[in-house]
Write a protein that holds these residues in place. Structure first.
Motif, PDB file in Angstrom:
ATOM      1  N   SER A  44       0.835  -1.207   0.000  1.00  0.00           N
ATOM      2  CA  SER A  44       0.000   0.000   0.000  1.00  0.00           C
ATOM      3  C   SER A  44       0.863   1.247   0.000  1.00  0.00           C
ATOM      4  CB  SER A  44      -0.918   0.006   1.221  1.00  0.00           C
ATOM      5  OG  SER A  44      -1.826  -1.060   1.163  1.00  0.00           O
ATOM      6  N   GLN A  86      -7.864   0.511   0.080  1.00  0.00           N
ATOM      7  CA  GLN A  86      -8.329  -0.611   0.871  1.00  0.00           C
ATOM      8  C   GLN A  86      -9.556  -0.207   1.686  1.00  0.00           C
ATOM      9  OE1 GLN A  86      -4.649  -1.968   2.412  1.00  0.00           O
ATOM     10  NE2 GLN A  86      -5.455  -3.931   3.083  1.00  0.00           N
ATOM     11  N   ASP A 164      -6.265  -1.653  -4.370  1.00  0.00           N
ATOM     12  CA  ASP A 164      -5.557  -2.153  -3.196  1.00  0.00           C
ATOM     13  C   ASP A 164      -6.402  -3.209  -2.484  1.00  0.00           C
ATOM     14  OD1 ASP A 164      -3.789  -2.583  -1.172  1.00  0.00           O
ATOM     15  OD2 ASP A 164      -3.711  -0.510  -0.466  1.00  0.00           O
ATOM     16  N   GLU A 165      -6.000  -4.453  -2.609  1.00  0.00           N
ATOM     17  CA  GLU A 165      -6.702  -5.591  -1.996  1.00  0.00           C
ATOM     18  C   GLU A 165      -8.208  -5.537  -2.248  1.00  0.00           C
ATOM     19  OE1 GLU A 165      -5.216  -7.713   0.837  1.00  0.00           O
ATOM     20  OE2 GLU A 165      -3.298  -6.675   1.082  1.00  0.00           O
TER      21      GLU A 165
HETATM   22 MG    MG Z   1      -1.992  -2.752   2.336  1.00  0.00          MG
END
Ligand code: MG
Ligand code: ADP
Length: 499
Positions: A44, A86, A164-165
């Protein structure tokens, strides 16, 4: 081809903590590029540098070949870089259109609204997202909120899309849908960065993978040329390689099944004379294409489904007709594939889920008077011993645990009394790399303590990695057996030729 985005030697410290050390990363237009690493690896942080949220301490950034300074999120957006974080940054009380307008810093509110709405609708159609633009986003599902976030960056003109994820909060089905959309966007020339800690996603969906560990980039490769085992090793560092176990197949039989036949309600024959023997001190892996009787075999062994013919011996005793409770009393434990449905009661507390199978043993008092203090103490000890995290207290609902921690809780419960035989069906499915390693480690531990383990998995890499002997299942029967280290090609051929 000129990369859409390049990060060269990027470093970043937070209050003296070195989060990134000389990280290099490049993504091409038209590519889905996975950025893989454990929690805390720096994924991240690195992408936040590209999105203008963090200023790097050192390093250079190039966009479409030209060196750039990214002074902030607005500058990143102008360069066509869009990131879906995220944790979503939507205002819950606003609807999608208002949120997107807000992100733009739009001044002409009245006209802007209609304009933005038209742009979102057009973009939504282009990528096949249907989202409700009128309801407050706080009342939408997580998947819908995510689609709005994605539409937001696309409407802003992102050609470099960083997610992000994104699948962490989605169901398997939603995740597959999202990954198909990623693929389609790449097909139209976008550069897509998929930040993830899930190996399966990388193997199935990425054109390229860059692996980070401890703030450094440890490598970049085409996942098609890598095995799951070597990718795992890149993610977590050198792991103990599987040694050949000379003893495998030599112990006394613990589970012996012969001629199992089973038919589904719709008349389809799912087990067709399945026979195999699992010995003490070995992990017997069942490889096969899904739908060849694996689920029915697991159910017959757990005692939730009766075979029409054939027999099951556990330590020489016929348990073919024994109910699940009796099997458990004899040391047969199960890690079912669908843990949320079969293994855990999500509405019940972590402690109750842990204690439920121990109550018959008298460890927690009796059925009439459960010893709550013993349950609590036993649960706390098990959570620590099996490294189950994310339960703030034993009273927390089990449904709040992440996949990996839920699975560890199941294993903690099932392994509370040393098992004699373990049937594990896709025990690592959906888990991150570290949690999957933990699960495999527990299976090996049970084996090393003398149990027989049956690992049923549609993931051939998993079977190859963990099993001492491998049986290939096809059309409800075992059609070939192999001893580790086995030839992957030969196993694959057996899987396909008998199908
Ligand atoms: Mg992360
Ligand atoms: P990943 O996304 O791979 O899980 P992160 O990039 O979030 O990892 O974090 C990398 C490391 O940097 C972690 O140890 C994390 O605690 C630390 N870190 C990240 N952001 C900050 C911040 N804003 N302040 C202090 N430390 C941070």
């Amino acid at each position: 081809m000129v990369p859409a985005l390049e990060l060269l030697g990027v470093s970043k410290t937070f209050d003296g903590f070195q989060a990134l050390t000389g990280a290099d990363f490049a993504v091409l237009p038209g590519e889905v590029h996975a950025l893989l690493g454990e929690n805390g690896a720096g994924k991240s942080t690195l992408m936040n540098v590209a999105a203008g949220l963090y200023r790097p301490d050192g390093g250079r950034i190039r966009v479409r070949g030209a060196e750039v300074e990214i002074a902030g999120p607005v500058a990143a957006r102008r360069l066509g870089i869009g990131m879906v974080h995220q944790h979503y940054k939507l205002v819950k009380a606003f609807n999608a259109v208002e949120n997107i307008l807000l992100a733009r810093g739009g001044r002409r509110y009245g006209r802007g609204l209609a304009e933005v709405e038209a742009a979102i609708r057009a973009q939504g159609e282009a990528v096949g997202f249907s989202v409700d633009l009128t309801r407050p986003v706080g009342s939408l599902s997580v998947a819908e909120q995510q689609r709005i976030e994605i539409l937001k960056v696309l409407v802003e003109g992102a050609r470099i899309l960083i997610l992000d994820e994104p699948t962490a909060v989605l169901t398997d089905r939603e995740a597959e849908g999202l990954l198909a959309t990623m693929r389609a966007l790449a097909g139209k020339g976008a550069a897509v960065v998929l930040v993830t800690h899930k190996l399966g996603e990388v193997m199935r969906h990425a054109d390229r993978v860059t692996v980070m560990r401890g703030g450094r980039v440890v490598g970049s490769a085409d996942p098609a040329g890598l095995s799951a085992a070597s990718l795992t090793e890149m993610v977590v560092g050198a792991t103990t390689r599987q040694e050949r176990r000379p003893g495998a197949g030599a112990g006394a039989p613990v589970l012996d099944i012969a001629g199992l036949v089973g038919t589904r309600a719709d008349g389809l024959r799912t087990l067709n004379g399945a026979s195999l023997t699992v010995r003490r001190g070995e992990i017997y892996g069942i490889a096969g294409v899904g739908g060849n009787g694996q689920t029915e075999l697991a159910e017959v062994l757990m005692g939730v489904r009766r075979p029409q013919a054939g027999r099951i011996l556990l330590d020489g005793d016929d348990i073919t007709a024994a109910p699940p409770r009796l099997r458990r009393a004899r040391g047969l434990v199960a890690i079912p594939a669908d843990r949320q449905t079969y293994a855990l009661a999500g509405e019940l507390s972590v402690a109750d889920n842990y204690a439920v199978s121990g109550i018959g043993s008298g460890r927690f008092g009796g059925w009439l008077r459960v010893d709550r203090a013993a349950v609590r103490a036993g649960t706390l000890a098990a959570l620590a011993a099996f490294d189950v995290r994310g339960a703030r207290s034993p009273r927390q609902k089990a449904s709040l645990l992440s996949g990996g921690n839920a699975q560890k809780l199941v294993i903690a419960r099932e392994f509370a009394q040393a098992p004699r035989f373990v049937v594990a069906h896709s025990p690592a499915r959906g888990l991150d790399v570290r949690a999957a390693l933990d699960v495999h480690h527990r299976l090996r531990e049970a084996r090393d303590a003398g149990a027989g383990v049956l690992l049923i998995s549609e993931d051939l890499d998993e079977v190859m990695l963990v099993a001492d002997r491998i049986g290939v299942m096809s059309r409800g029967a075992i059609v070939g057996e192999f001893t580790a280290p086995a030839d992957r090609q030969a196993i694959g051929a057996a899987m396909v030729h008998h199908a």
